[in-house]
Design an enzyme around this catalytic site. Structure first.
Site, short mmCIF file in Angstrom:
data_model
loop_
_atom_site.label_atom_id
_atom_site.label_comp_id
_atom_site.label_asym_id
_atom_site.label_seq_id
_atom_site.Cartn_x
_atom_site.Cartn_y
_atom_site.Cartn_z
N ASP A 8 -3.27 -1.24 0.62
CA ASP A 8 -3.69 -2.21 1.69
C ASP A 8 -2.78 -3.22 1.79
O ASP A 8 -1.81 -3.41 1.17
CB ASP A 8 -4.99 -2.78 1.11
N GLU A 35 1.04 -3.97 6.13
CA GLU A 35 1.92 -4.00 7.47
C GLU A 35 3.09 -4.53 7.30
O GLU A 35 4.24 -4.45 8.20
CB GLU A 35 1.06 -4.78 8.33
N ASP A 89 -10.50 -3.06 8.95
CA ASP A 89 -11.67 -3.69 8.90
C ASP A 89 -12.53 -3.82 10.31
O ASP A 89 -12.44 -4.76 11.20
CB ASP A 89 -11.31 -5.22 8.60
#
Length: 799
Positions: free
Chosen positions: A422, A425, A501
């Site tokens: 997670d 990026e 999300d």
């Protein structure tokens, strides 16, 4: 609802991290000194054309074309795959590329006036004297035409005419319709700041590749350049790269060939362990061992199958990566072993940020090995994430990836089956858009050097590369399984994706169909969404409809925030629990079908979920369908995406189709109104299909053949379900022979056939009797059960 979720999300950061995020927002802007995302495409330089073609030099598999102000290198990697590179500009570090050893390809090259023409049986490439480029199919149909590119400072700009009817698909994850015409898209992987909706783009995973589909055919264009780029698809395609060489790969259609070649170039999806195709349960967070066991007990009590439980960030010691909170999880290995006895795997989350803590041994080791990203002045860059200020490994250096990989041995020692990446990026907490590292953060880029503008988009993929290599080294007898939020072209080599999300809304549910289709035609076949939405509270109806849809997605997981109500399948009462149980049982029954699709994806990159026009590009009425999909060749799924609906309008492709639930046969090529009470998702089977299912440990072959159908066929792939041992492929083929139906089986491979009994069920035809390899078998309700066979002969009843 959106504002409430944002407020709750900020509350969950805690005061210290909220303070750090505000502080970081201002510090980042001062560090970047005008290099941030909003300045990527600003330049004071004049535009310059490539000029006229001056010279052509033959090179291996292509030519070097020298223009007055630029050079174009053309290399044919295959007869249907060509690479074009415009210089000046930095060549990309080939992170996206898996295959480099292509057999020699020798296109026919000739001059036609000022033009240079390259021909193979599959395509013709024409480069005109002014730098315009066009690609034609092997039979002469024009597929795409690019204008001569322009250079403006470090920027490259190129345009392509788009036909009025042309549809554009791909580009990774995009918050728009499946057809990208009419929009502009930035390739800069971005944390969605807790949620995304229609106006949020970019989001987590970009792939700078798109497919064009028009009346004369289709093509794929892949731009190998990780610098920020802007793709606009309106009256024309207008593509701007902020830096680097302009490198583009072109592939002529059909689209299945495009994806085959693209994934041959960027890497095939790895074969997953079979358990990954089962159901996953998660929440931010199951906070301790007792709560995890409560979840496992709940699935057992409600008779709901479960393969995997995921642990979110609270299993760690103060959110420090590669650690365990011993108070909440005193013996993680024991917990893993206990769950394994029930057939349940444990997956743990992992972020790339390493807490800035001089007493923390992972941070100490990182400093000793000098693995962390730095700024131009030599300072280590820190950004706030869950543990507070964090340092970030520079995954663009091989020695750093090796250092990071070494820690995955801990997961293996803890009995963890897979790792969930997670915030990669990479994301940091910030109150401004594009919450990531400063654009001028330095990166090694395999020794060449560069900054975050070039490294940002590949950062998440390279973390997954390190994780994949770490798991493979620590557990070589098993297939690594990783789940990632971010990625780039080639991510399919290492990890599955989930779509991040999303909100608990009907729009988000429908959009996740679009996202899965976009990713599939971008070379990323494994994805899924947080069932019910990560944020907010889904109604029982929305959760049930989303669960139905997700049961036909490759990654099948419920996940939610910690500030919403619990979301296990039994959380909404007996009716919804029963619906979830029905689709869980169907998912597990279809695992032979799913697992075979996985093997096919591993072989040629074809997505498991496909748009309705896949293999039917001439059927223009299918191009705009974005709330239905094909699962493999045979199943068509039409989720219900509107509140209160008990039926839905859907389009059937041409041909004959069976209603999976009722067996009713309908001719395709138009729209129908399908019944869809709350417990039913419209599901159709293509005529001429054989669907493989596991029903009570018996292989069931459901043969769907209308009276007009002459043949049906399917493939069944089998192996141990994990590892790299022997495998087998069985082909079942049904053929009409007068008043008989012959079902033949042929096999290949050393793996022992995993079923003792085979049940054969006819749909659309009725049988009076059957013989398996000469032995008479009882037929009841158009089905019979036999052992392993070579030929089964059904004597059909006359209509």
């Amino acid at each position: 609802m959106k504002f409430t979720s944002v407020v709750k999300g900020l509350y969950n950061l805690g005061f210290e991290n909220l303070y750090l995020s505000v502080k970081y927002s201002f510090v980042k802007k001062s560090i970047e000194k005008g290099l941030g995302p909003k300045e990527f495409f600003k330049t004071g330089a004049d535009r310059r054309s490539v000029g006229a073609l001056k010279k052509v030099e033959n090179i291996a598999s292509g030519a070097l074309l020298k223009f007055a102000n630029a050079e174009l290198e053309i290399v044919f990697l295959a007869s249907d795959l060509v690479r074009l590179t415009w210089h000046p500009g930095l060549d990309p570090v080939p992170y996206a590329i898996e295959k480099n050893d292509w057999p020699a390809c020798s296109p026919a090259i000739k001059r036609n006036g000022e033009a240079c023409v390259f021909s193979t049986p599959e395509m013709t490439l024409i480069v005109n004297g002014d730098g315009t480029v066009e690609m034609n199919s092997g039979d002469g149909r024009n597929l795409v035409h690019f204008t001569a590119p322009e250079k403006q400072g470090d920027l490259w700009r190129i345009k392509s005419g788009l036909r009025e009817e042309e549809h554009i698909f791909g580009m990774g994850q995009r918050n728009r319709g499946f057809n990208l015409r009419g929009g502009s898209y930035l390739t800069w992987n971005s944390e969605a700041m807790g949620q995304y909706d229609e106006d949020k783009d970019p989001i987590y995973l970009s792939v700078p590749a798109y497919t064009g589909l028009h009346n004369d055919g289709s093509y794929m264009a892949f731009f190998e350049n990780s610098f920020p780029a802007r793709f606009t698809f309106k009256e024309e395609a207008d593509i701007v790269f902020s830096n680097g060489a302009l490198r583009c790969y072109l592939i002529p259609g059909p689209v299945n060939r495009c994806i085959d070649r693209f994934t041959e170039l960027t890497g095939r999806p790895n074969m997953p362990p079979r358990w990954a195709l089962g159901y996953h349960q998660c929440r931010w967070s199951y906070r301790n061992e007792a709560e995890v066991m409560e979840i496992a007990d709940g699935f057992r009590a409600h008779k709901l199958p479960l393969d995997t439980i995921h642990l979110d960030i609270h299993y760690m010691d103060g959110y420090r990566v590669f650690t365990v909170d011993k108070k909440s999880f005193p013996d993680l290995r024991r917990l893993s072993d206990t769950l394994a006895e029930r057939g349940i795997k444990l997956v743990t989350i992992l972020d790339p940020g390493v807490k800035f803590d001089k007493d923390y041994e992972v941070y100490q080791s990182g400093c000793e090995h000098e693995v962390f990203c730095k700024l131009p002045d030599g300072r280590e860059i820190h950004g706030p994430v869950w543990p507070g200020d964090c340092a970030f490994p520079d995954f663009t250096r091989a020695e750093v990836r090796k250092w990071w990989s070494g820690y995955y041995k801990r997961f293996v020692e803890w009995g963890i089956a897979g790792v969930w990446h997670d915030m990669n990026e990479p994301a940091v907490f910030s109150i401004i858009d594009f919450p990531t590292l400063p654009a001028n953060t330095l990166h090694g880029l395999e020794g060449r050097g560069g900054d975050h503008r070039e490294a940002h988009n590949v950062y998440g993929m390279l973390e997954n590369r390190a994780g994949y290599e770490g798991l493979k080294a620590a557990r070589p007898e098993k297939r690594p399984w990783l789940l990632t939020r971010s990625g780039w072209a080639g991510i399919q080599r290492y990890a599955w994706n989930w779509t991040g999300d999303c909100n608990a809304s009907w729009w988000a549910m429908k959009h996740n169909i679009r996202l899965a289709l976009m990713l599939g035609v971008s070379g990323v076949p494994y994805t899924g969404s947080d069932i019910g939405g990560f944020n907010d509270e889904p109604t029982p109806e929305l959760y049930a409809r989303w669960f139905q849809m997700a049961s036909f997605m490759p990654f099948f997981r419920t996940h939610s925030a910690n500030f919403v109500k619990r979301r296990e399948p039994w959380s909404y009462g007996d009716e919804i629990t029963g619906i979830c149980r029905r689709y869980l049982e169907l998912r597990y029954a279809l695992l032979p079908y799913w697992y075979t699709l996985a093997r096919q994806a591993h072989g040629d990159g074809r997505p498991l979920l496909r748009p309705l026009w896949w293999g039917r590009e001439a059927e223009r009425e299918l191009w705009n369908v974005e709330d239905q999909f094909m699962l493999g060749e045979s199943l068509m799924v039409a989720p219900v995406v509107e509140s209160g609906a008990t039926s839905r309008r859907l389009r059937l492709p041409s041909g004959t189709w069976f209603d999976f639930w009722s067996g009713v046969i309908t001719e395709g090529g138009g729209e129908i109104e399908a019944d869809a009470p709350l417990d039913r998702i419209p599901l159709y089977v293509k005529d001429g299909s054989i669907i493989t299912m596991n029903e009570n440990d018996t292989l069931c072959l459901h043969v769907f053949m209308s009276s007009a159908c002459r043949t049906a066929q399917c493939l069944l792939y089998s192996d141990e379900g994990d590892g790299y041992g022997p495998s087998r492929s069985d082909v079942f083929e049904a053929m009409r022979d007068g008043g008989r139906l012959l079902l033949k089986c042929s096999e290949e491979g050393a793996f022992v056939f995993p079923y003792d009994k085979i049940s054969i069920v006819l749909h659309g035809l009725s049988a009076a009797s059957a013989e398996a390899d000469g032995k008479i078998d009882k037929v009841e309700n158009d089905s019979c059960t036999v052992g392993v066979f070579n030929v089964v002969v059904f004597n059909l009843k006359q209509p």
